[in-house]
Design a protein around this motif. Structure first.
Motif, PDB file in Angstrom:
ATOM      1  N   PRO A 115      12.739  27.397 -72.491  1.00 19.04           N
ATOM      2  CA  PRO A 115      12.782  26.290 -71.524  1.00 19.04           C
ATOM      3  C   PRO A 115      12.527  24.919 -72.153  1.00 19.04           C
ATOM      4  CG  PRO A 115      11.363  28.073 -70.764  1.00 19.04           C
ATOM      5  CD  PRO A 115      11.645  28.320 -72.197  1.00 19.04           C
ATOM      6  N   ILE A 116      11.849  24.883 -73.293  1.00 16.43           N
ATOM      7  CA  ILE A 116      11.521  23.613 -73.939  1.00 16.43           C
ATOM      8  C   ILE A 116      12.582  23.200 -74.946  1.00 16.43           C
ATOM      9  CG2 ILE A 116       9.802  22.399 -75.314  1.00 16.43           C
ATOM     10  CD1 ILE A 116       8.879  23.057 -72.503  1.00 16.43           C
ATOM     11  N   LYS A 117      13.019  24.149 -75.762  1.00 14.82           N
ATOM     12  CA  LYS A 117      14.033  23.887 -76.779  1.00 14.82           C
ATOM     13  C   LYS A 117      15.309  24.619 -76.378  1.00 14.82           C
ATOM     14  CE  LYS A 117      10.366  23.523 -80.203  1.00 14.82           C
ATOM     15  NZ  LYS A 117       9.791  24.068 -81.463  1.00 14.82           N
ATOM     16  N   ALA A 118      16.249  23.871 -75.800  1.00 14.23           N
ATOM     17  CA  ALA A 118      17.428  24.462 -75.175  1.00 14.23           C
ATOM     18  C   ALA A 118      18.306  25.222 -76.156  1.00 14.23           C
ATOM     19  CB  ALA A 118      18.254  23.372 -74.477  1.00 14.23           C
ATOM     20  N   GLN A 119      18.258  24.859 -77.430  1.00  9.52           N
ATOM     21  CA  GLN A 119      19.124  25.493 -78.416  1.00  9.52           C
ATOM     22  C   GLN A 119      18.505  26.758 -79.024  1.00  9.52           C
ATOM     23  OE1 GLN A 119      22.159  24.303 -78.637  1.00  9.52           O
ATOM     24  NE2 GLN A 119      21.566  22.649 -77.231  1.00  9.52           N
ATOM     25  N   GLU A 120      17.282  27.062 -78.677  1.00  5.64           N
ATOM     26  CA  GLU A 120      16.599  28.202 -79.274  1.00  5.64           C
ATOM     27  C   GLU A 120      16.467  29.345 -78.278  1.00  5.64           C
ATOM     28  OE1 GLU A 120      12.907  27.186 -80.990  1.00  5.64           O
ATOM     29  OE2 GLU A 120      13.725  25.630 -82.324  1.00  5.64           O
TER      30      GLU A 120
ATOM     31  N   VAL B 240       6.523  26.429 -68.908  1.00  2.64           N
ATOM     32  CA  VAL B 240       6.908  25.438 -67.897  1.00  2.64           C
ATOM     33  C   VAL B 240       6.603  25.998 -66.518  1.00  2.64           C
ATOM     34  CG1 VAL B 240       8.730  24.376 -69.298  1.00  2.64           C
ATOM     35  CG2 VAL B 240       9.287  26.265 -67.759  1.00  2.64           C
ATOM     36  N   ILE B 241       6.548  25.107 -65.529  1.00  5.51           N
ATOM     37  CA  ILE B 241       6.359  25.483 -64.129  1.00  5.51           C
ATOM     38  C   ILE B 241       7.454  24.810 -63.307  1.00  5.51           C
ATOM     39  CG2 ILE B 241       4.826  25.407 -62.134  1.00  5.51           C
ATOM     40  CD1 ILE B 241       2.472  25.349 -64.030  1.00  5.51           C
ATOM     41  N   LEU B 242       8.180  25.617 -62.532  1.00  5.01           N
ATOM     42  CA  LEU B 242       9.233  25.091 -61.677  1.00  5.01           C
ATOM     43  C   LEU B 242       8.681  24.897 -60.267  1.00  5.01           C
ATOM     44  CD1 LEU B 242      12.174  27.454 -62.775  1.00  5.01           C
ATOM     45  CD2 LEU B 242      11.413  25.311 -63.819  1.00  5.01           C
ATOM     46  N   GLY B 243       8.767  23.681 -59.769  1.00  2.00           N
ATOM     47  CA  GLY B 243       8.289  23.395 -58.418  1.00  2.00           C
ATOM     48  C   GLY B 243       6.785  23.476 -58.321  1.00  2.00           C
ATOM     49  N   GLY B 244       6.305  23.708 -57.102  1.00  2.00           N
ATOM     50  CA  GLY B 244       4.875  23.801 -56.861  1.00  2.00           C
ATOM     51  C   GLY B 244       4.332  22.571 -56.166  1.00  2.00           C
TER      52      GLY B 244
ATOM     53  N   SER C 166      22.576  35.680 -67.068  1.00  2.00           N
ATOM     54  CA  SER C 166      22.741  35.927 -68.504  1.00  2.00           C
ATOM     55  C   SER C 166      23.981  35.243 -69.066  1.00  2.00           C
ATOM     56  CB  SER C 166      22.820  37.438 -68.774  1.00  2.00           C
ATOM     57  OG  SER C 166      23.896  38.022 -68.058  1.00  2.00           O
ATOM     58  N   HIS C 167      24.939  34.844 -68.211  1.00  2.00           N
ATOM     59  CA  HIS C 167      26.129  34.134 -68.675  1.00  2.00           C
ATOM     60  C   HIS C 167      25.867  32.632 -68.763  1.00  2.00           C
ATOM     61  CE1 HIS C 167      28.665  37.704 -68.432  1.00  2.00           C
ATOM     62  NE2 HIS C 167      28.117  37.964 -67.262  1.00  2.00           N
ATOM     63  N   GLN C 168      25.145  32.107 -67.806  1.00  2.00           N
ATOM     64  CA  GLN C 168      24.729  30.699 -67.802  1.00  2.00           C
ATOM     65  C   GLN C 168      23.235  30.698 -68.061  1.00  2.00           C
ATOM     66  OE1 GLN C 168      27.442  28.794 -67.172  1.00  2.00           O
ATOM     67  NE2 GLN C 168      26.443  26.828 -67.580  1.00  2.00           N
ATOM     68  N   ARG C 169      22.847  30.714 -69.337  1.00  3.75           N
ATOM     69  CA  ARG C 169      21.502  31.099 -69.730  1.00  3.75           C
ATOM     70  C   ARG C 169      20.413  30.138 -69.262  1.00  3.75           C
ATOM     71  NH1 ARG C 169      21.405  30.328 -74.723  1.00  3.75           N
ATOM     72  NH2 ARG C 169      19.409  31.363 -75.093  1.00  3.75           N
ATOM     73  N   ASN C 170      20.758  28.945 -68.891  1.00  2.00           N
ATOM     74  CA  ASN C 170      19.752  27.987 -68.421  1.00  2.00           C
ATOM     75  C   ASN C 170      19.555  28.033 -66.912  1.00  2.00           C
ATOM     76  OD1 ASN C 170      22.375  26.892 -68.064  1.00  2.00           O
ATOM     77  ND2 ASN C 170      21.469  24.875 -67.696  1.00  2.00           N
TER      78      ASN C 170
ATOM     79  N   ILE D 298      16.356  25.679 -65.928  1.00  2.00           N
ATOM     80  CA  ILE D 298      15.016  25.862 -66.487  1.00  2.00           C
ATOM     81  C   ILE D 298      14.766  24.931 -67.671  1.00  2.00           C
ATOM     82  CG2 ILE D 298      14.843  28.235 -65.694  1.00  2.00           C
ATOM     83  CD1 ILE D 298      15.603  29.174 -68.445  1.00  2.00           C
ATOM     84  N   THR D 299      15.815  24.408 -68.310  1.00  2.00           N
ATOM     85  CA  THR D 299      15.607  23.509 -69.448  1.00  2.00           C
ATOM     86  C   THR D 299      15.179  22.110 -69.004  1.00  2.00           C
ATOM     87  OG1 THR D 299      17.965  22.963 -69.460  1.00  2.00           O
ATOM     88  CG2 THR D 299      17.250  24.765 -70.876  1.00  2.00           C
ATOM     89  N   THR D 300      15.537  21.730 -67.772  1.00  2.00           N
ATOM     90  CA  THR D 300      15.104  20.434 -67.237  1.00  2.00           C
ATOM     91  C   THR D 300      14.055  20.587 -66.143  1.00  2.00           C
ATOM     92  OG1 THR D 300      16.891  20.409 -65.592  1.00  2.00           O
ATOM     93  CG2 THR D 300      17.357  19.440 -67.760  1.00  2.00           C
ATOM     94  N   GLN D 301      13.787  21.835 -65.730  1.00  2.00           N
ATOM     95  CA  GLN D 301      12.842  22.154 -64.650  1.00  2.00           C
ATOM     96  C   GLN D 301      13.222  21.474 -63.326  1.00  2.00           C
ATOM     97  OE1 GLN D 301      10.764  20.775 -67.747  1.00  2.00           O
ATOM     98  NE2 GLN D 301      11.732  22.669 -68.438  1.00  2.00           N
ATOM     99  N   GLN D 302      14.528  21.352 -63.090  1.00  2.00           N
ATOM    100  CA  GLN D 302      15.019  20.703 -61.882  1.00  2.00           C
ATOM    101  C   GLN D 302      15.749  21.711 -61.000  1.00  2.00           C
ATOM    102  OE1 GLN D 302      14.349  17.461 -61.097  1.00  2.00           O
ATOM    103  NE2 GLN D 302      13.143  17.426 -63.003  1.00  2.00           N
TER     104      GLN D 302
END
Length: 568
Positions: free
Chosen positions: A194-199, A228-232, A272-276, A292-296
């Motif tokens: 979630p932090i490093k999108a390329q990894e 990371v935390i999504l929402g809340g 699994s096809h759109q991994r983010n 999940i990479t932008t937490q939006q």
């Protein structure tokens, strides 16, 4: 109890998990004021310790200090008559002790310890000990990782157990665990960092009773903070140490982050096809799609009128999302066209569902009335089910899983304490029950393992999952033509229902005593018939069997007296 389980694909985990560093980058996520408050608290603890060393109570006002000095509580336990002679004796004993210590130090001079283990010539197995420590931590390519969401009812303690299963020796153990802040309801594994999108990595999204979604790094041991935390809910930054007011604790005035759920997160599915991309279903009746990479939050769907209990992305169509709700409807949504959702009506609340991995146009639905139904998405919402079966007579179909390696083979778990294995025969196109096991406790979750297709993990009311190789069942071998593994016995499920076991033992004992009585009765009848054949005078008419063995023996004696048998 185990509320949810997830397998981690082999090779996805880091062979050498790293340990959490409290001074690393993860700690920077903490608020500066919160860190400052923690430091002040530690400083206060140090001051109290110094006071305690001096014998002074930790909290005293001025009057208490005067009172403490006036009555000399430091020497309260000392005798009142202690004089100079006793003080001299104390000085003498102290000097004697010092001399003794010097003597001991001289005597122990040749036995001093070494600075490190490398310089100690007496330690010959240093490398072996280091290797054993490494072997306890390392994750081998052949290891299977199973993650269990566990709740302890006694103290409301929730955590994730990251477990290693060694299939060759049927060994399951906990590698490390993660403490959770709330009751876990749903899990979704992902390899997207979630932090490093390329990894890539090994991460687990967790849905709880809170409106937020936490994503944890499974390759970090002793982890304290989610990646990371999504929402809340929005935190009160004015004073992080201040407790929320009663109104805020009641939830009426809580502020939520933009795009957040408003209630507990009941279901999760990673694309699994759109991994983010991650999808979530909530008790607030909504479905959300996250980056999940932008937490939006990318989209929010509100076409269901009750809790969204389960959802799953299609393995072939990356934009097709299957959704089940307690409003007794199942829907298929194309996230590219959020206004158009196809809905199927069922008779019960939807508890579980799944796409068919061997036929991507079909999906299976389990309901709270025990029904299991299969639909063909291409036939439209008005079409009848392709097949249906009553999978549970007394409970809901709480979980469902397809075997990825065998067409037509799937498992169901129910609230009636049973795990059932099914075979969907191609000729009749209807499932046939081939194996049923009663665990004596409610079954909440189960899942086949993709890398070892016949391996089934089951979560129930115990805090340890059952991992079963279904190939060892004779019924499975006969149904699918599988060769029996060498030196294998039929698997046994771990249960924790002592009362039921005791009841079963009592019933078995009763059956044994009844059978013993019946055997005695039959032996008595045989003796009576033999005596009757030898007697000249016909015996009286045989009466009805007596329930008690002693009464039967008395009856034999009476009948022998009536006859004229020579053997008597």
């Amino acid at each position: 109890m185990i509320s949810s389980i997830q397998w981690v694909p082999r090779g996805a985990s880091n062979p050498f998990p790293k340990k959490f560093d409290p001074n690393g980058e993860d700690m920077q996520e903490l608020d500066e004021e919160e860190i400052k408050a923690m430091q002040e608290e530690e400083e206060e603890d140090r001051k109290i310790e110094k006071k305690l060393e001096k014998g002074v109570p930790s909290v005293m006002n001025e009057k208490e200090k005067d009172f403490y000095k006036r009555y000399n509580f430091d020497d309260y336990d000392s005798d009142e008559g202690e004089g100079e002679e006793e003080r001299d004796e104390d000085d003498h004993s102290r000097k004697t002790e010092e001399v003794g210590l010097k003597f001991i130090n001289r005597a122990m001079k040749g036995l001093m310890f070494y600075k490190d283990t490398d310089s100690d010539p007496y330690l010959t197995n240093k490398e072996e000990e280091d290797i054993e420590d490494i072997e306890d931590v390392i994750i081998r390519p052949t290891d299977s990782i199973l993650v269990s969401a566990i709740v302890t009812g006694e103290d409301d303690y929730s955590h994730l157990d990251i477990m290693v299963y060694e299939e060759e020796c049927d060994n399951l153990y906990v590698h490390h665990d993660i403490i959770l802040s709330s009751y876990p309801l749903a899990l979704a594994w992902m390899d997207q960092n979630p932090i490093k999108a390329q990894e890539k990595g090994s991460f687990m999204a967790i849905g709880t009773f809170e409106p937020s979604i936490e994503i944890w790094d499974l390759d970090v041991v002793d982890n304290l903070i989610p990646t990371v935390i999504l929402g809340g809910k929005e935190e009160d930054t004015a004073d992080p140490m201040k407790k929320p007011s009663a109104k805020k604790r009641g939830g009426k005035h809580n502020k939520f982050k933009e795009g957040s759920h408003r209630d507990s997160v009941m279901s999760l599915s990673w694309n699994s096809h759109q991994r983010n991309v991650l999808a979530s279903g909530s008790s607030d009746n909504t479905v959300k799609v996250w980056d999940i990479t932008t937490q939006q939050c990318l989209n929010t769907f509100t076409h269901h009128k009750d809790k969204v209990s389960c959802l799953q992305w299609n393995s072939h169509e990356k934009t097709a999302l299957l959704i089940g709700s307690h409003d007794k409807h199942v829907s298929i949504l194309d996230v590219r066209a959020p206004d158009s959702a196809y809905k199927w009506s069922v008779k019960g609340e939807v508890e579980s569902l799944s796409w068919n991995p061997h036929n991507p146009k079909e999906f299976i639905v389990g309901t709270d009335d025990g029904r299991l139904l299969c639909y063909d998405a291409t036939l439209g919402t008005a079409a009848a089910p392709v097949w249906s079966v009553q999978a549970s007579e007394k409970g809901s179909v709480s979980c469902f899983s397809y075997c990825p390696g065998q067409v037509g083979f799937f498992a169901t778990g129910s609230s009636d304490h049973t795990v059932k294995l099914w075979n969907l025969e191609s000729a009749s196109n209807k499932p046939t029950l081939i194996e049923s096991k009663n665990l004596g406790q409610e079954v909440f979750t189960l899942s086949f393992f993709e890398n070892s297709p016949f391996l089934l993990a089951v979560g129930s009311e115990t805090q340890r999952p059952n991992v079963i190789d279904t190939k060892r069942f004779i019924s499975v071998q006969n149904s699918f033509g599988i060769a029996r593994p060498q030196n294998s016995k039929e698997p046994v499920f771990i249960t924790n229902n002592k009362n039921k076991n005791n009841n079963q033992e009592d019933e078995e004992n009763e059956e044994e005593t009844d059978s013993d009585h019946n055997d005695d009765d039959e032996d008595v009848d045989d003796e009576i018939e033999e005596e009757a054949e030898k007697e000249i005078t016909p015996p009286p008419k045989q009466t009805k069997k007596l329930n008690n063995t002693k009464n039967n023996k008395k009856d034999i004696k009476n009948r022998k007296k009536v006859g004229d048998s020579d053997e008597e």
